[in-house]
Design a protein around this motif. Structure first.
Motif, PDB file in Angstrom:
ATOM      1  N   PRO A  19       0.980  -1.097   0.011  1.00  0.00           N
ATOM      2  CA  PRO A  19       0.048   0.044  -0.039  1.00  0.00           C
ATOM      3  C   PRO A  19       0.974   1.197   0.110  1.00  0.00           C
ATOM      4  N   ARG A  20       1.925   1.351   0.831  1.00  0.00           N
ATOM      5  CA  ARG A  20       2.884   2.637   0.758  1.00  0.00           C
ATOM      6  C   ARG A  20       3.452   2.776  -0.523  1.00  0.00           C
ATOM      7  N   THR A  21       3.894   1.691  -1.339  1.00  0.00           N
ATOM      8  CA  THR A  21       4.440   1.835  -2.530  1.00  0.00           C
ATOM      9  C   THR A  21       3.545   2.372  -3.694  1.00  0.00           C
ATOM     10  N   ILE A  22       2.392   1.881  -3.457  1.00  0.00           N
ATOM     11  CA  ILE A  22       1.397   2.320  -4.466  1.00  0.00           C
ATOM     12  C   ILE A  22       0.998   3.673  -4.132  1.00  0.00           C
ATOM     13  N   SER A  23       0.740   4.150  -2.834  1.00  0.00           N
ATOM     14  CA  SER A  23       0.227   5.410  -2.485  1.00  0.00           C
ATOM     15  C   SER A  23       1.462   6.472  -3.067  1.00  0.00           C
ATOM     16  N   LEU A  24       2.700   6.145  -2.895  1.00  0.00           N
ATOM     17  CA  LEU A  24       3.780   6.893  -3.444  1.00  0.00           C
ATOM     18  C   LEU A  24       3.470   7.037  -4.736  1.00  0.00           C
ATOM     19  N   LEU A  25       3.577   5.884  -5.534  1.00  0.00           N
ATOM     20  CA  LEU A  25       3.277   6.024  -7.213  1.00  0.00           C
ATOM     21  C   LEU A  25       2.161   7.155  -7.496  1.00  0.00           C
ATOM     22  N   LEU A  26       1.019   6.866  -6.959  1.00  0.00           N
ATOM     23  CA  LEU A  26       0.047   7.550  -7.366  1.00  0.00           C
ATOM     24  C   LEU A  26      -0.014   9.291  -6.590  1.00  0.00           C
ATOM     25  N   ALA A  27       0.375   9.304  -5.525  1.00  0.00           N
ATOM     26  CA  ALA A  27       0.612  10.676  -5.134  1.00  0.00           C
ATOM     27  C   ALA A  27       1.745  11.436  -5.624  1.00  0.00           C
ATOM     28  N   GLY A  28       2.924  10.855  -6.348  1.00  0.00           N
ATOM     29  CA  GLY A  28       3.880  11.506  -7.116  1.00  0.00           C
ATOM     30  C   GLY A  28       3.406  11.770  -8.438  1.00  0.00           C
ATOM     31  N   SER A  29       2.752  10.712  -9.017  1.00  0.00           N
ATOM     32  CA  SER A  29       2.537  11.194 -10.238  1.00  0.00           C
ATOM     33  C   SER A  29       1.107  12.212 -10.533  1.00  0.00           C
ATOM     34  N   THR A  30       0.111  12.123  -9.531  1.00  0.00           N
ATOM     35  CA  THR A  30      -0.892  13.189  -9.609  1.00  0.00           C
ATOM     36  C   THR A  30      -0.418  14.340  -9.267  1.00  0.00           C
ATOM     37  N   LEU A  31       0.236  14.725  -8.276  1.00  0.00           N
ATOM     38  CA  LEU A  31       0.700  16.129  -8.044  1.00  0.00           C
ATOM     39  C   LEU A  31       1.585  16.593  -9.290  1.00  0.00           C
ATOM     40  N   SER A  32       2.527  15.784  -9.775  1.00  0.00           N
ATOM     41  CA  SER A  32       3.116  16.294 -10.965  1.00  0.00           C
ATOM     42  C   SER A  32       2.314  16.647 -11.938  1.00  0.00           C
ATOM     43  N   VAL A  33       1.330  15.810 -12.386  1.00  0.00           N
ATOM     44  CA  VAL A  33       0.519  16.010 -13.597  1.00  0.00           C
ATOM     45  C   VAL A  33      -0.549  17.174 -13.259  1.00  0.00           C
ATOM     46  N   CYS A  34      -0.884  17.530 -12.084  1.00  0.00           N
ATOM     47  CA  CYS A  34      -1.724  18.653 -11.496  1.00  0.00           C
ATOM     48  C   CYS A  34      -1.090  19.813 -11.881  1.00  0.00           C
ATOM     49  N   GLY A  35       0.369  19.682 -11.570  1.00  0.00           N
ATOM     50  CA  GLY A  35       1.249  20.917 -11.637  1.00  0.00           C
ATOM     51  C   GLY A  35       1.424  21.243 -13.271  1.00  0.00           C
ATOM     52  N   LEU A  36       1.518  20.329 -13.998  1.00  0.00           N
ATOM     53  CA  LEU A  36       1.647  20.383 -15.391  1.00  0.00           C
ATOM     54  C   LEU A  36       0.404  20.896 -15.994  1.00  0.00           C
ATOM     55  N   ILE A  37      -0.673  20.701 -15.608  1.00  0.00           N
ATOM     56  CA  ILE A  37      -2.127  21.240 -16.135  1.00  0.00           C
ATOM     57  C   ILE A  37      -2.231  22.401 -15.654  1.00  0.00           C
ATOM     58  N   MET A  38      -1.842  22.979 -14.286  1.00  0.00           N
ATOM     59  CA  MET A  38      -2.001  24.423 -13.866  1.00  0.00           C
ATOM     60  C   MET A  38      -0.938  25.189 -14.601  1.00  0.00           C
ATOM     61  N   GLN A  39      -0.230  24.997 -15.002  1.00  0.00           N
ATOM     62  CA  GLN A  39       0.944  25.622 -15.594  1.00  0.00           C
ATOM     63  C   GLN A  39       0.663  26.011 -17.107  1.00  0.00           C
ATOM     64  N   HIS A  40      -0.241  25.110 -17.773  1.00  0.00           N
ATOM     65  CA  HIS A  40      -0.710  25.379 -19.142  1.00  0.00           C
ATOM     66  C   HIS A  40      -1.763  26.049 -18.865  1.00  0.00           C
TER      67      HIS A  40
END
Length: 315
Positions: free
Chosen positions: A47-68
């Motif tokens: 669960p910890r590894t999966i949550s790290l994957l999802l949280a890291g990718s989510t926040l990065s993609v959110c930043g990408l969309i906000m920047q555009h």
């Protein structure tokens, strides 16, 4: 070739994350049927590894969309008041609906995050600025105002410690049965990918987007809604993690360009890699104790942020 290297690095870090911690795990004991090791492995490490994957990718993609959406390379949910607004929403739930289920908390956090981000976008129209740093500075100021309101009421009702400990970025308490809401980010990725072309066009500005047949205002509202929902989910599940939404999209865009459809998977993978590295450092730096991952991300992120500022200033 670079993408393959990123994927292999991600797999390697996932393997390390599964076997690093206070309790020593070995592949031999797992396959031998050790009940204790299997319990730790399946109840906490996976669960910890999966949550790290999802949280890291989510926040990065959110930043990408906000920047555009804002045409600014230094805007992200943490510099646009999104996270602070979601925190205020969570405080409202804690005050008025203390026994509310997780779905209600998530919805209220999403609602506040969405409204807060829309207010920030409204401020950017009232205070136009050509300086790239002025927009995130306005966002940080707005977020601090919202955060101060939340802290004031939390202090009045003696909820400061409760809210601070709950919303601090930390994966040490992630266990089976307490992280599954993060799976909601997967369909959000799919939706963002399907509208990647439109988000790329929006990144060129309102006039060009309108000429190319894209409804600029509606796409902006739609993008803010997706970012607010994803940010609220991450905040509720694992807390606030700084810098990630700013640094990773910038690093990816410097190498791969600004076409969202091409950079979205790379941004997601790079965000997961960065968060996995920070979490592994947080677990081993003062082992057997653990540093909150938000502290490690803040230290490494601030260094990378200065490097990005220097690089952007030269270009």
């Amino acid at each position: 070739m670079k993408r393959l290297g990123l994927f292999l690095l991600l797999v390697l870090l996932m393997g390390i994350s599964l076997f690093v911690g206070v309790k020593d795990l070995t592949i031999t004991d797992l396959f031998a049927g050790s009940v204790q090791q299997q319990l730790v492995f399946f109840a906490t490490r996976i669960p910890r590894t999966i949550s790290l994957l999802l949280a890291g990718s989510t926040l990065s993609v959110c930043g990408l969309i906000m920047q555009h959406l804002t045409q600014n390379k230094f805007v992200s949910p943490t510099t646009a008041g999104t996270m602070d607004s979601a925190r205020l929403g969570i405080l409202v739930v804690m005050l008025f609906l203390p026994n509310a289920p997780l779905s209600i908390r998530s919805f209220v956090a999403f609602l506040f995050a969405f409204l807060g981000t829309m207010v920030f976008l409204g401020l950017t129209k009232l205070l136009p600025a050509r300086n790239q740093l002025m927009l995130p500075l306005i966002g940080v100021m707005f977020g601090n105002i919202v955060g101060s309101i939340a802290t004031f009421f939390a202090y009045q009702f003696q909820l400061v410690q409760n809210m601070s400990s709950w919303l601090q970025g930390n994966f040490s308490v992630v266990m089976k049965g307490s992280y599954e809401l993060l799976y909601l980010t997967i369909p959000l990725f799919i939706v963002i990918y399907l509208f990647a072309y439109q988000f790329t066009i929006v990144g060129f500005g309102e006039d060009l987007a309108t000429n190319l047949g894209v409804n600029y205002r509606w796409m902006q509202i739609f993008g803010v809604g997706l970012v607010a929902l994803a940010s609220a989910v991450v905040l509720i599940m694992v807390g606030s993690i700084p810098f990630l939404g700013v640094i990773i999209p910038n690093l990816v865009s410097l190498i791969y360009g600004d076409n969202i459809k091409n950079t979205l998977p790379i941004t997601a993978i790079a965000g997961s890699i960065f968060l996995l590295i920070c979490d592994i450092i947080a677990r081993v730096v003062i082992a057997p104790y653990e540093v909150p991952v938000s502290v490690v991300v803040g230290v490494l992120g601030s260094i990378l942020f200065v490097i990005l500022l220097t690089r952007r200033a030269k270009s």
